[in-house]
Design a protein around this motif. Structure first.
Motif, short mmCIF file in Angstrom:
data_model
loop_
_atom_site.label_atom_id
_atom_site.label_comp_id
_atom_site.label_asym_id
_atom_site.label_seq_id
_atom_site.Cartn_x
_atom_site.Cartn_y
_atom_site.Cartn_z
N UNK A 10 43.23 42.31 48.12
CA UNK A 10 42.91 42.30 49.39
C UNK A 10 41.82 43.16 49.87
N UNK A 11 42.34 44.34 49.20
CA UNK A 11 41.51 45.81 49.02
C UNK A 11 40.14 45.20 48.18
N UNK A 12 39.45 43.91 47.22
CA UNK A 12 38.95 43.98 47.47
C UNK A 12 37.93 42.91 48.01
N UNK A 13 38.70 41.89 48.39
CA UNK A 13 38.03 41.20 49.87
C UNK A 13 37.44 41.89 50.39
N UNK A 14 37.81 43.22 50.76
CA UNK A 14 37.52 43.71 51.76
C UNK A 14 36.65 45.25 51.69
N UNK A 16 34.86 45.11 48.16
CA UNK A 16 33.70 45.60 46.71
C UNK A 16 32.99 45.78 47.53
N UNK A 17 31.40 46.52 46.91
CA UNK A 17 30.39 47.30 47.23
C UNK A 17 29.51 45.70 47.04
N UNK A 18 29.45 44.46 45.79
CA UNK A 18 28.66 43.43 46.03
C UNK A 18 29.18 42.23 47.10
N UNK A 19 30.31 42.26 47.40
CA UNK A 19 31.09 40.82 48.05
C UNK A 19 32.04 41.49 49.32
N UNK A 20 32.44 42.31 48.91
CA UNK A 20 33.15 42.13 50.38
C UNK A 20 33.03 42.96 51.79
N UNK A 21 33.88 42.01 52.66
CA UNK A 21 33.55 42.39 53.51
C UNK A 21 33.45 43.79 54.49
N UNK A 103 37.76 52.01 43.20
CA UNK A 103 38.35 50.40 44.26
C UNK A 103 36.70 49.51 44.82
N UNK A 104 36.09 50.34 44.28
CA UNK A 104 34.89 49.75 45.44
C UNK A 104 34.06 48.58 44.17
N UNK A 105 34.38 48.57 42.78
CA UNK A 105 33.66 48.13 41.81
C UNK A 105 34.90 47.57 40.94
N UNK A 106 34.58 46.67 40.39
CA UNK A 106 35.05 45.80 39.36
C UNK A 106 35.41 46.42 38.05
N UNK A 107 36.06 46.10 37.83
CA UNK A 107 36.33 46.86 35.88
C UNK A 107 35.10 48.10 35.64
N UNK A 108 35.64 49.46 36.82
CA UNK A 108 34.89 50.40 36.68
C UNK A 108 35.67 51.27 35.19
N UNK A 109 35.14 51.89 34.66
CA UNK A 109 36.00 53.92 33.68
C UNK A 109 35.11 54.60 34.40
N UNK A 110 36.02 54.92 34.89
CA UNK A 110 36.41 56.87 35.51
C UNK A 110 36.70 57.42 34.79
N UNK A 111 36.82 58.77 33.83
CA UNK A 111 37.14 59.72 33.07
C UNK A 111 37.22 60.93 33.53
N UNK A 156 44.27 49.93 38.18
CA UNK A 156 44.17 48.49 39.16
C UNK A 156 44.09 47.63 39.22
N UNK A 157 45.02 46.20 39.38
CA UNK A 157 45.21 45.15 39.23
C UNK A 157 43.80 44.25 39.40
N UNK A 158 44.14 43.10 39.30
CA UNK A 158 43.45 41.85 38.24
C UNK A 158 42.99 41.65 40.69
N UNK A 159 41.66 41.66 41.04
CA UNK A 159 40.34 40.96 40.36
C UNK A 159 39.66 41.84 40.68
N UNK A 160 40.10 44.01 40.39
CA UNK A 160 39.45 44.44 40.62
C UNK A 160 39.27 45.34 38.79
#
Length: 217
Positions: A10-14, A16-21, A103-111, A156-160
């Motif tokens: 649901x967070x991804x649906x809202x 996501x930088x590319x597809x979110x509402x 939370x706005x990018x899928x498969x992102x990696x931060x350190x 964070x879980x799928x799909x993020x």
């Protein structure tokens, strides 16, 4: 579907930088800026009262946010070095930027890298609390369940499926990894600081949409 997947989906649906509402992208009439995301959804613990309060950017944080936005709009990698004074909320704001990136990018990696193991533990706790205090517009807790959460990483879980790695400069240099976000905390106190920083900097591509923050007192 697991609870982690439902809440993350649901967070991804809202957001996501590319597809979110509310994705923060040009041309999206419903776009939600990072500052609005932080002030609408993120709650933090007030250092003085210890109460959980909405995140409202102070003047120093707003100036830092504006500098980041200027680089993003120019389409250049975000690179920020901050010689901070204490109690200005610099680390908290960068933590918020990391959370937004996560939370706005899928498969992102931060350190996020501190100078010692105990400082890495503090960083992990701050990020974990910020995720735990995420709240919806109606004030209810978002309950973002995580795929994994240990002292070394938060996922964070799928799909993020984004991961925040938390470590100290005493740990590995992450050669062979690819990161989109790196926060170096008190690098002046790192052992072999120049060699360590150069190694980590090489795994953050020099492209738009990547972030490096160097923060020291």
């Amino acid at each position: 579907m697991s609870a982690a997947n439902r809440s993350a989906g649901y967070l991804d649906f809202l957001l996501n930088a590319d597809t979110g509402l509310y994705g923060n992208r040009p041309g999206n009439r419903w776009r939600l800026s990072r500052r609005k995301f932080l002030e609408r959804f993120v709650w933090i613990q007030d250092k003085m009262t210890r109460k959980i309060v909405p995140f409202r950017l102070n003047e120093a944080q707003r100036l830092q946010e504006a500098a980041i936005v200027r680089m993003e709009r120019r389409g250049v990698p975000v690179r920020v070095a901050t010689l901070k004074a204490r109690q200005h909320g610099t680390s908290t704001h960068i933590g918020g930027v990391a959370l937004h990136f996560m939370v706005t990018n899928r498969h992102a990696r931060a350190l996020l890298m501190g100078h010692k193991k105990d400082s890495a533990g503090v960083i992990h706790g701050r990020m974990r609390d910020m995720i735990g205090y995420l709240r919806r517009k109606d004030g209810k807790n978002w309950n973002l369940v995580l795929e994994s959460d240990n002292r070394k990483e938060i996922e964070v879980g799928h799909p993020i499926r984004s991961v925040v790695l938390v470590d100290s400069a005493e740990g590995p240099d992450y050669r062979g990894d690819t990161l989109g976000f790196f926060h170096a905390i008190e690098p002046g106190d790192w052992p072999n600081a120049i060699a360590k920083a150069n190694a980590v900097f090489q795994v953050v591509p020099p492209s738009a949409g990547t972030y490096i923050f160097i923060e020291g007192t």
